[in-house]
Structures are given as C-alpha cells and as structure tokens.
Motif scaffolding. Structure first.
Motif, PDB file in Angstrom:
ATOM      1  N   ASP A  95       5.530  -6.488  -7.853  1.00 12.49           N
ATOM      2  CA  ASP A  95       4.217  -7.317  -7.789  1.00 12.49           C
ATOM      3  C   ASP A  95       3.235  -7.019  -7.539  1.00 12.49           C
ATOM      4  O   ASP A  95       2.309  -7.924  -7.680  1.00 12.49           O
ATOM      5  CB  ASP A  95       4.477  -8.113  -6.339  1.00 12.49           C
ATOM      6  CG  ASP A  95       6.426  -8.948  -6.605  1.00 12.49           C
ATOM      7  OD1 ASP A  95       6.781  -8.899  -7.691  1.00 12.49           O
ATOM      8  OD2 ASP A  95       6.811  -9.472  -5.253  1.00 12.49           O
ATOM      9  N   ALA A  96       3.079  -5.888  -6.914  1.00 13.43           N
ATOM     10  CA  ALA A  96       1.822  -5.167  -6.073  1.00 13.43           C
ATOM     11  C   ALA A  96       0.549  -4.615  -7.959  1.00 13.43           C
ATOM     12  O   ALA A  96      -0.520  -4.643  -7.298  1.00 13.43           O
ATOM     13  CB  ALA A  96       1.671  -4.147  -5.625  1.00 13.43           C
ATOM     14  N   ALA A 145       4.887 -16.684   1.010  1.00 12.89           N
ATOM     15  CA  ALA A 145       4.591 -15.279   0.750  1.00 12.89           C
ATOM     16  C   ALA A 145       5.195 -14.704  -0.596  1.00 12.89           C
ATOM     17  O   ALA A 145       3.805 -13.821  -0.617  1.00 12.89           O
ATOM     18  CB  ALA A 145       6.052 -14.579   1.589  1.00 12.89           C
ATOM     19  N   ARG A 152       1.857 -12.257  -1.942  1.00 12.11           N
ATOM     20  CA  ARG A 152       2.142 -11.287  -2.666  1.00 12.11           C
ATOM     21  C   ARG A 152       1.895 -11.027  -4.040  1.00 12.11           C
ATOM     22  O   ARG A 152       0.895  -9.452  -4.079  1.00 12.11           O
ATOM     23  CB  ARG A 152       3.289 -10.381  -1.958  1.00 12.11           C
ATOM     24  CG  ARG A 152       3.605 -10.475  -0.526  1.00 12.11           C
ATOM     25  CD  ARG A 152       5.243  -9.728  -0.559  1.00 12.11           C
ATOM     26  NE  ARG A 152       5.509  -9.312   0.813  1.00 12.11           N
ATOM     27  CZ  ARG A 152       6.125 -10.454   1.544  1.00 12.11           C
ATOM     28  NH1 ARG A 152       6.919 -11.208   1.036  1.00 12.11           N
ATOM     29  NH2 ARG A 152       6.194 -10.132   3.122  1.00 12.11           N
ATOM     30  N   ASP A 153       1.745 -11.626  -4.708  1.00  8.27           N
ATOM     31  CA  ASP A 153       1.486 -11.534  -5.997  1.00  8.27           C
ATOM     32  C   ASP A 153       0.192 -12.223  -6.357  1.00  8.27           C
ATOM     33  O   ASP A 153      -0.618 -12.050  -7.446  1.00  8.27           O
ATOM     34  CB  ASP A 153       2.428 -12.798  -6.846  1.00  8.27           C
ATOM     35  CG  ASP A 153       2.651 -13.803  -7.006  1.00  8.27           C
ATOM     36  OD1 ASP A 153       1.020 -14.428  -6.682  1.00  8.27           O
ATOM     37  OD2 ASP A 153       3.424 -14.283  -7.294  1.00  8.27           O
ATOM     38  N   PHE A 204       2.195  -8.800   6.601  1.00 11.90           N
ATOM     39  CA  PHE A 204       0.944  -9.541   6.013  1.00 11.90           C
ATOM     40  C   PHE A 204       0.013 -10.156   8.104  1.00 11.90           C
ATOM     41  O   PHE A 204       0.886  -9.537   9.222  1.00 11.90           O
ATOM     42  CB  PHE A 204       0.856 -11.346   6.274  1.00 11.90           C
ATOM     43  CG  PHE A 204       1.488 -11.759   4.771  1.00 11.90           C
ATOM     44  CD1 PHE A 204       1.259 -11.072   3.375  1.00 11.90           C
ATOM     45  CD2 PHE A 204       2.520 -12.720   5.029  1.00 11.90           C
ATOM     46  CE1 PHE A 204       1.267 -10.861   3.048  1.00 11.90           C
ATOM     47  CE2 PHE A 204       3.730 -12.780   3.726  1.00 11.90           C
ATOM     48  CZ  PHE A 204       2.741 -11.922   2.830  1.00 11.90           C
ATOM     49  N   THR A 253       8.929  -4.723  -5.001  1.00  9.80           N
ATOM     50  CA  THR A 253       7.493  -4.597  -4.940  1.00  9.80           C
ATOM     51  C   THR A 253       6.036  -3.986  -5.457  1.00  9.80           C
ATOM     52  O   THR A 253       5.016  -4.302  -5.651  1.00  9.80           O
ATOM     53  CB  THR A 253       7.824  -4.307  -3.540  1.00  9.80           C
ATOM     54  OG1 THR A 253       8.729  -5.121  -2.069  1.00  9.80           O
ATOM     55  CG2 THR A 253       6.393  -3.996  -2.149  1.00  9.80           C
ATOM     56  N   ARG A 263      -3.407 -11.246   3.591  1.00 15.33           N
ATOM     57  CA  ARG A 263      -3.141  -9.891   3.035  1.00 15.33           C
ATOM     58  C   ARG A 263      -3.911  -8.773   3.835  1.00 15.33           C
ATOM     59  O   ARG A 263      -5.240  -8.692   3.944  1.00 15.33           O
ATOM     60  CB  ARG A 263      -3.252  -8.963   1.517  1.00 15.33           C
ATOM     61  CG  ARG A 263      -2.470 -10.317   0.619  1.00 15.33           C
ATOM     62  CD  ARG A 263      -2.830  -9.754  -0.836  1.00 15.33           C
ATOM     63  NE  ARG A 263      -3.902 -10.033  -1.627  1.00 15.33           N
ATOM     64  CZ  ARG A 263      -5.140 -10.037  -1.556  1.00 15.33           C
ATOM     65  NH1 ARG A 263      -4.850  -8.249  -0.612  1.00 15.33           N
ATOM     66  NH2 ARG A 263      -5.961 -10.187  -1.161  1.00 15.33           N
TER      67      ARG A 263
END
Length: 286
Positions: free
Chosen positions: A76-77, A135, A139-140, A158, A73, A264
């Motif tokens: 990815d952030a 998804a 996220r990326d 989301f 996570t 997001r």
C-alpha cells in the motif's frame, strides 16, 4: 540479508490470500513453478516457514500471518508513494476528501460552503465511498483527507481533529410497530425477531455473528429496510439518505459517534493543513 522486493511481496500476498498456488499463479499471470520457487527463496532468505504445505492444501504459519499484514502495508505504501508523487507534480490537482456516502452530509455541506467563500482555498474533489473504506483510501494515496467516525472507523496511524459528536438513531421500516415509538434502547432494537439488525463488515473484513443480513452498500441496506427485512443503528446525521419508507427513532443509550477529519501524519501539504483548519473552524459555528 532481509531485503524483500515488492515483486516477492506481491507473490506472497497472492498465495497467502488464495491459499492455493495454482489460483495465485493465475491471479498474477505467471506459471506456478516460478511462483513456488519465489516463495521458497523468500522463506530461505528470512529463515522461517511462511506456508504449511500438505496434501490438503496450503495454510499460513504464524510467521506467514505476520508477513501478510506487513506485506499489505508495504505494498500500500509503495502504491501510495507513486500516486502521491504523480499528484504532487500537478499544481492544478484538487484535494481529494473521502467520506462515507450519506454520512455527515450537513457538516460536509457547511465545509464546502465555507471553502467556496475562500478564494485561496484549494479545489476539493469529493470521493464518496462505502462503510469503512476511508482508511484504505488515505493509506493508498487515493484521498488526501477523510471524514471518519469513531468508534466505527479505523483511525490507527492518522492524525485527526474532532469536528462533532452526535447520538444515534434506529432506521426502521415505516410500517413496523417500533416506528411509532419516540425513543428506543439498544436492548429493544437488538431483540426484534422479525427485524434483525443488518451486519456490516468489521475492520478485518469479516462479519459479526447474527441473524441479520450481510450488507455491503448503503443502497442495498436502504432497500432491505424499506422491504421490512432489517433495521440498523447509525449516527443521526446519516439520515440524509433516508427513504420515505423509513422512520428514524433515537436510540437513547447508543454510544455517541465522533466525526473527525483525518489525514496522514507524514503530509507536508499546506493545502491539507488549510483544509483541516477550515474544518475545525466549523466547530465554533456549530
């Protein structure tokens, strides 16, 4: 001190996914000894054992499994932050809308037609993907918004707006006896010895148990159905990719599928907000 560097997280994720220091080192392009030292430093800093090591190999501990989820996570952030920052610097960039190929085709066409009539609307780039990939693209930072489907897609984290609700159909080989039926039930399509239901990857990437073939792409699935090797149950609107060798039969007791537009919650983009408003406006004309 609990601070972890992104480099350390990448190292750990590689080892945790490979469960082998040699393969992880090859994947990262580094030597094995510094990789082993880096993982031990992380364990020492956190005060926990992340990996159980013995002669048989490497296994994740409970703490290691938690860090693997959190590290993915976090990485990815970080990737998304860099990607969104670069995209924000380009005033001409289009909004990227991710959607599963073949799904919600009519809804998507209506949305694009509506946007084409609005001179102020931001340009839209359509990013077609395979099942359950939206998804990750949100996220990326690869996508700004996505069309997704409850209960099949991962909507966790989301903001969403509901766009439509629909039933499901079974896609069958045209020559199969069930293709002549006006309607079917889940029990009927789940117990066809010569036509097992295709198995898609679940949210965790694993496949459910069953005799049906494991499928990865829409084109693969379409050909397997046409060859009489499998059937599937999908939202009625996903019939857009149906081949002449296919027949769609309503499955009367299948759960309804809700199509949503997702984005997001941290987004402050006025263009995204305007796109969501346009999409929800379609509900009044449905």
């Amino acid at each position: 001190m609990d601070d972890l560097e992104t480099r350390e997280l990448r190292y750990f994720v590689a080892v945790a996914e490979e469960l082998h220091f040699g393969r992880a080192a090859d994947r990262l392009g580094i030597a094995q000894p510094p990789l082993s030292r880096a993982i031990r430093k992380v364990e020492h800093r956190l005060g926990v054992q992340l990996l159980a090591r013995d002669r048989r190999g490497v296994a994740l501990t409970d703490a290691g499994r938690v860090l693997l989820d959190e590290a993915r996570t976090a990485l990815d952030a970080v990737t998304a932050a860099a990607r969104r920052t670069r995209r924000a610097a380009d005033p001409r960039r289009p909004l990227v809308l991710a959607t599963k190929a073949g799904a919600s085709h009519e809804l998507l066409q209506r949305l694009l037609d509506l946007l084409a009539e609005d001179a102020q609307a931001a340009p839209i780039e359509i990013l077609l993907c395979e099942v359950a990939e939206q998804a990750g693209l949100l996220r990326d930072g690869s996508a700004d918004v996505a069309l997704m489907h409850h209960p099949y897609d991962d909507l966790a984290g989301f903001d969403t707006e509901e766009l439509s609700v629909e039933g499901q159909v079974a896609i069958l080989p045209a020559k199969h006896p069930l293709a002549a039926r006006d309607q079917l039930t889940l029990a009927e399509v789940s117990n066809v010895p010569d036509l097992p239901i295709a198995r898609w990857p679940q949210l965790d990437g694993t496949y459910p148990d069953g005799p049906g073939p494991e499928v990865h792409t829409q084109s693969q699935l379409a050909q397997l159905v046409a060859l009489g090797r499998t059937l599937l149950v999908i939202p009625a609107s996903s019939r857009a990719w149906q081949w002449p060798e296919h027949v769609a039969v309503p499955v009367v007791d299948a759960p309804d599928v809700t199509t949503v537009i997702a984005w997001r919650p941290s987004s402050r983009s006025q263009e995204v907000a305007a796109l969501v408003r346009s999409a929800t406006a379609l509900r009044a004309t449905a």
